[in-house]
Design a protein around this motif. Structure first.
Motif, short mmCIF file in Angstrom:
data_model
loop_
_atom_site.label_atom_id
_atom_site.label_comp_id
_atom_site.label_asym_id
_atom_site.label_seq_id
_atom_site.Cartn_x
_atom_site.Cartn_y
_atom_site.Cartn_z
N ILE A 199 60.88 28.33 38.79
CA ILE A 199 61.78 28.58 37.65
C ILE A 199 60.98 29.05 36.43
CG2 ILE A 199 63.39 27.50 36.04
CD1 ILE A 199 64.27 25.68 38.33
N ASN A 200 59.88 28.39 36.15
CA ASN A 200 59.06 28.77 35.00
C ASN A 200 58.47 30.18 35.17
OD1 ASN A 200 59.58 26.30 33.74
ND2 ASN A 200 57.78 25.34 34.67
N LYS A 201 58.11 30.53 36.40
CA LYS A 201 57.58 31.86 36.66
C LYS A 201 58.66 32.92 36.52
CE LYS A 201 55.19 34.57 40.19
NZ LYS A 201 54.62 34.57 41.56
N ARG A 202 59.87 32.60 36.97
CA ARG A 202 60.96 33.58 36.91
C ARG A 202 61.34 33.92 35.47
NH1 ARG A 202 64.47 36.22 35.48
NH2 ARG A 202 66.38 36.90 36.54
N PHE A 203 61.40 32.94 34.59
CA PHE A 203 61.83 33.19 33.22
C PHE A 203 60.65 33.37 32.27
CE2 PHE A 203 65.43 30.97 35.17
CZ PHE A 203 66.46 31.83 34.84
N GLY A 204 59.43 33.19 32.77
CA GLY A 204 58.25 33.44 31.95
C GLY A 204 58.00 32.42 30.87
N ASP B 133 64.27 32.54 44.81
CA ASP B 133 63.80 32.19 46.15
C ASP B 133 62.55 31.33 46.06
OD1 ASP B 133 65.82 33.63 47.36
OD2 ASP B 133 64.64 35.49 47.44
N VAL B 134 62.54 30.25 46.80
CA VAL B 134 61.39 29.35 46.86
C VAL B 134 61.14 28.99 48.32
CG1 VAL B 134 61.77 28.40 44.56
CG2 VAL B 134 62.82 27.29 46.53
N ILE B 135 59.92 28.61 48.60
CA ILE B 135 59.55 28.12 49.93
C ILE B 135 59.39 26.60 49.82
CG2 ILE B 135 57.86 28.23 51.78
CD1 ILE B 135 57.14 31.01 50.87
N PRO B 136 60.36 25.83 50.29
CA PRO B 136 60.29 24.37 50.13
C PRO B 136 59.14 23.78 50.92
CG PRO B 136 62.09 24.96 51.60
CD PRO B 136 61.54 26.25 51.05
N ALA B 137 58.70 22.62 50.47
CA ALA B 137 57.63 21.91 51.17
C ALA B 137 58.13 21.37 52.51
CB ALA B 137 57.09 20.77 50.31
N LYS B 138 57.21 21.22 53.43
CA LYS B 138 57.56 20.68 54.74
C LYS B 138 58.02 19.23 54.58
CE LYS B 138 55.08 21.88 58.17
NZ LYS B 138 53.96 22.01 59.14
#
Length: 396
Positions: free
Chosen positions: A234-239, A274-279
């Motif tokens: 989220i922080n990366k998407r909105f900068g 889009d995110v890759i959730p942890a196992k």
């Protein structure tokens, strides 16, 4: 195979006199290089949208329930002698419509075409007045079927006792039944049906989501790793650092720091990340009733040995007839029973499980020694108690 002589090699430095076959060779090599590059690219990991991993706090549905009457049944309604609430409800409805019956006639009423029902529905978030809802109608008395019935106007209430919708319409039953000469056959359930768009919203639920200072994102499965990954995405998407994980489930988001002040567009962009959730945590689900075993990922085990054997007890009883001697004037024929008990114990089978073995290897090995599904449940419980199973064991 391609052969190049001196003349051809010299022509490489002369672009104006390059032969046609050399140009075709260059194109062929470029295509091969692109193909090989596509072959060595590693496949991307599967990503999921935040919409599929979490819910926005406050955006939820609410359950509604109501009590009503279904009329127009073909003699398949409630028996009023066994369900007095159906008769009482019918009399109250008639009284509200201006019909009053003498008190002495109550015992003579037989309502075979009326059934008392419970009506349920889900009120979606942000539902507005006049919106239609689907309702489910279920018989609560001893009605045989609701086929062909019509639900009368029924108020649907929430948990606070307030009426949020009104329901009425024809009940659609997905089953069927037939009977002849004492035999009957039934397909599907006949005492529950559905009315599409059978309710109308009459009251809205207040929702201050668009005016809240902070937006709370709730993960559907608690996991610190996934919460951290979602926060970073989220922080990366909105900068900007607008999100922080409160715990393993709740993520707090400050939408006021985003330049675009439209809260709806912000939430739409948030759910589409889009995110890759942890196992997830290794887990083994055992169904003790059916013996089914389901695991969510590869489960490794420590070194252990499992011994399995069968103990069989067989009891056979044979009747024996005892008769008196020939030409004897005394004695009667007597029937006696002789029982034989045998105890059989098969030799125990031992399997050795090396460290790092997967659960599929364990189950395959146990099946090889003749373990039944019920035996697998007991054996896996013992492996977990011994500390050799690296997974959470859940029995349902």
């Amino acid at each position: 195979m391609l052969l190049l002589n001196r003349t051809h090699r010299f022509s490489l430095f002369r672009a104006d006199k390059s032969p046609q076959w050399l140009k075709s060779l260059v194109v062929f090599l470029v295509v091969c290089a692109g193909f090989l590059a596509s072959m060595v690219i590693a496949p991307t990991a599967h990503a999921e949208r935040i919409k599929d991993l979490a819910n926005i706090q406050g955006v939820r549905s609410n359950q509604l329930i109501g009590y009503g009457l279904v009329v127009g049944l073909d003699g398949t309604g409630d028996q009023t002698t066994q369900t007095p609430f159906t008769l009482q409800s019918t009399l109250n409805m008639l009284q509200s419509l201006g019909v009053t019956l003498p008190p002495g006639t109550y015992s003579q009423i037989q309502l075979k075409n009326v059934a008392a029902v419970i009506v349920t529905a889900n009120l979606p978030p942000f539902a507005q007045i006049g919106q239609n809802l689907d309702v489910t109608v279920s018989a609560m008395g001893n009605a045989k079927t609701l086929r062909g019935g019509t639900l009368l106007l029924t108020p649907l209430k929430g948990a606070d006792g307030q009426v949020y919708a009104m329901s009425q319409g024809n009940v659609v039953i997905g089953g069927a039944s037939a009977s002849a000469n004492g035999s009957s056959a039934t397909i599907n359930q006949l005492n529950a049906g559905r009315i599409s768009a059978g309710a109308t919203v009459e009251r809205t639920i207040p929702n201050n989501l668009l005016g809240m200072e902070m937006v709370s994102l709730e993960l559907r499965s608690s996991d610190f790793s996934t919460a951290s990954i979602v926060t970073a995405a989220i922080n990366k998407r909105f900068g900007k650092p607008i999100a922080f994980a409160q715990d393993s489930r709740v993520i707090q988001i400050d939408p006021n720091t985003v330049e675009n002040g439209n809260r709806v567009q912000f939430l739409a962009a948030l759910e589409s990340i889009d995110v890759i959730p942890a196992k997830g945590e290794a887990k083994v689900i055992l169904n003790a009733r059916t013996g089914s075993i389901v695991l969510n990922q590869t489960v490794e085990l420590e070194n252990c040995a499992v011994a399995h054997g069968n103990l069989t007890v067989v009891i056979s009883t044979t009747p024996v007839i005892s008769q008196p001697s020939a030409f004897s004037n005394t004695g009667n024929t007597v029937e006696a029973k002789v029982s034989q008990v045998s105890l059989n114990q098969d030799p125990g089978n031992v399997i050795q499980l090396a460290g790092g073995a997967s659960l599929s290897d364990v189950v395959r090995g146990l099946n090889a020694v003749g373990a039944t599904p019920q035996d697998l449940v007991a054996i896996l419980q013992a492996i977990k108690a011994a500390g050799s199973l690296r997974a959470e064991l859940e029995i349902i």
